[in-house]
Scaffold this active site. Structure first.
Site, PDB file in Angstrom:
ATOM      1  N   CYS A   1       0.913  -1.362   0.064  1.00  0.00           N
ATOM      2  CA  CYS A   1      -0.002   0.014  -0.147  1.00  0.00           C
ATOM      3  C   CYS A   1       0.922   1.245  -0.110  1.00  0.00           C
ATOM      4  CB  CYS A   1      -1.025  -0.025   1.100  1.00  0.00           C
ATOM      5  SG  CYS A   1      -0.266  -0.145   2.742  1.00  0.00           S
TER       6      CYS A   1
ATOM      7  N   ARG B   1      -2.129  -1.011   5.656  1.00  0.00           N
ATOM      8  CA  ARG B   1      -3.382  -1.387   4.903  1.00  0.00           C
ATOM      9  C   ARG B   1      -3.022  -2.938   4.165  1.00  0.00           C
ATOM     10  NH1 ARG B   1      -4.746   3.794   1.089  1.00  0.00           N
ATOM     11  NH2 ARG B   1      -2.846   4.356   1.710  1.00  0.00           N
TER      12      ARG B   1
END
Lengths: 282, 73
Positions: A237, A242
């Protein structure tokens, strides 16, 4: 992979409310910012900061082995403790902590499904009281480098049809329309994505209440994009948090054998000189 | 003593042209509000207030500063 495996990695908010006082279990809250824990948290939960506790700020690295030993010891955690991690943002940073603890070989790990948001929305009890625990003895195992991808790994896998790169950022970041989400500092020089990566934003893994989608829904999501269990998969990410949630879904909920989190992510790739970048024409 | 959060609500607004999500709950006598940027959902600010309106107004003001400080178009 069965629902049993999923049940090992995830516990429900109700399960936590029923079991939170058991002595072999430790609740750990990890949020995007430490203020959330300071406002209120689950009774008995210790708060870890991803920015100070779970990293080496000088080397831009995950927590060093000795520092993890100290963190766990002062949290009253032994090698036999079951650690239940939860946090805000549907467990972004809880998964970041889970991934690091997996690298260092802690086996009894759980994520509280839905995290802080679901707990609060359900009106379950919170406290401001910060617990203290007698120091425990902890000996880290590992690290298991098979769970982490570095730049050379990604460079190598990028060109292989037997691998998949999963970009967990927003579509605007993936296409290079923005360099960072609104309100977040830009940490890269260029926008776009790693050549060959598929865009599967992190939030596609979750339901509205913050919990993870069913195994069937998740399998359909990834397999329909060509991210199948037979491949070497790398998730990335912007800074790796994430994508740690994506890693958790693929590794722990879907049982993919070869999946790694590239925590260098776009903050590294998007600053490299001469690194190939894909983005749609404007 | 642990207390149960009540009156949890979330809603979307626009702040400086950016989608933003407000989440508010009450714990005891205080209201707690956080603002995130919806996509991907990163929390920008957390504040507390003695009423829902006070907490949300303060949160929006602080979030406005964050959007203006960091977002480039």
């Amino acid at each position: 992979m069965t629902e049993e495996h999923r049940a090992e990695a995830l516990v429900s908010t109700q399960w936590v409310e029923n079991h939170r006082n058991e002595t072999h279990l430790r609740l750990v809250e990890v949020d995007m910012d430490r203020e959330a824990y300071d406002q209120a948290h689950l009774e008995g939960a210790v708060g870890w900061s991803w920015q100070t506790d779970l990293c080496d700020r000088i080397r831009r690295d995950i927590i060093p082995e000795e520092a993890l030993d100290r963190l766990l010891s002062r949290s009253g955690i032994t090698n036999d403790t079951t650690i239940v991690i939860y946090g805000d943002n549907n467990n972004w940073f809880a998964c970041w902590a889970y991934w690091q603890l997996s690298i260092y070989g802690h086996r009894k790990l759980r994520i509280m499904d839905g995290g802080r948001k679901k707990w609060i929305a359900e009106g379950r009890p919170l406290t401001k009281e910060v617990p203290t625990y007698p120091a425990a003895h902890y000996m880290t195992r590992g690290p298991d480098v098979r769970l982490r991808a570095f730049l050379p790994d990604v460079m190598r896998l990028m060109a292989q049809s037997s691998s998949s790169l999963v970009d967990a950022r927003t579509l605007d970041e993936f296409t290079g329309r923005v360099l960072a989400p609104a309100g977040a500092p830009e940490t890269c020089q260029r926008g776009g994505h790693i050549p060959g990566a598929v865009s599967i934003p992190w939030d596609q893994n979750c339901r509205q209440d913050g919990s993870f989608k069913s195994r069937e829904e998740l399998a359909r999501l990834y397999e329909s994009r060509g991210v199948t269990p037979d491949k070497d998969v790398v998730a990335y990410c912007r800074i790796g948090e994430r994508s740690s949630l994506t890693w958790f879904v693929l590794k722990e909920l879907l049982g993919y054998e070869r999946v790694r989190n590239y925590d260098g992510s776009w903050t590294e790739w998007g600053n490299l000189v001469r690194a190939p970048v894909e983005r749609p024409p404007r | 003593m642990p207390e149960r959060p009540e009156d949890y609500q979330e809603r979307q607004v626009s702040i400086e042209g950016h989608p933003a999500r407000l989440r508010t709950f009450r714990l005891g006598s205080l209201f707690y509000t956080s603002v995130d940027n919806v996509d991907p959902g990163g929390v920008l600010v957390r504040v507390e207030g003695s009423t829902r309106e006070e907490a949300e107004q303060r949160a929006i003001q602080e979030a406005r500063r964050e959007f203006l400080a960091y977002t480039h178009r």
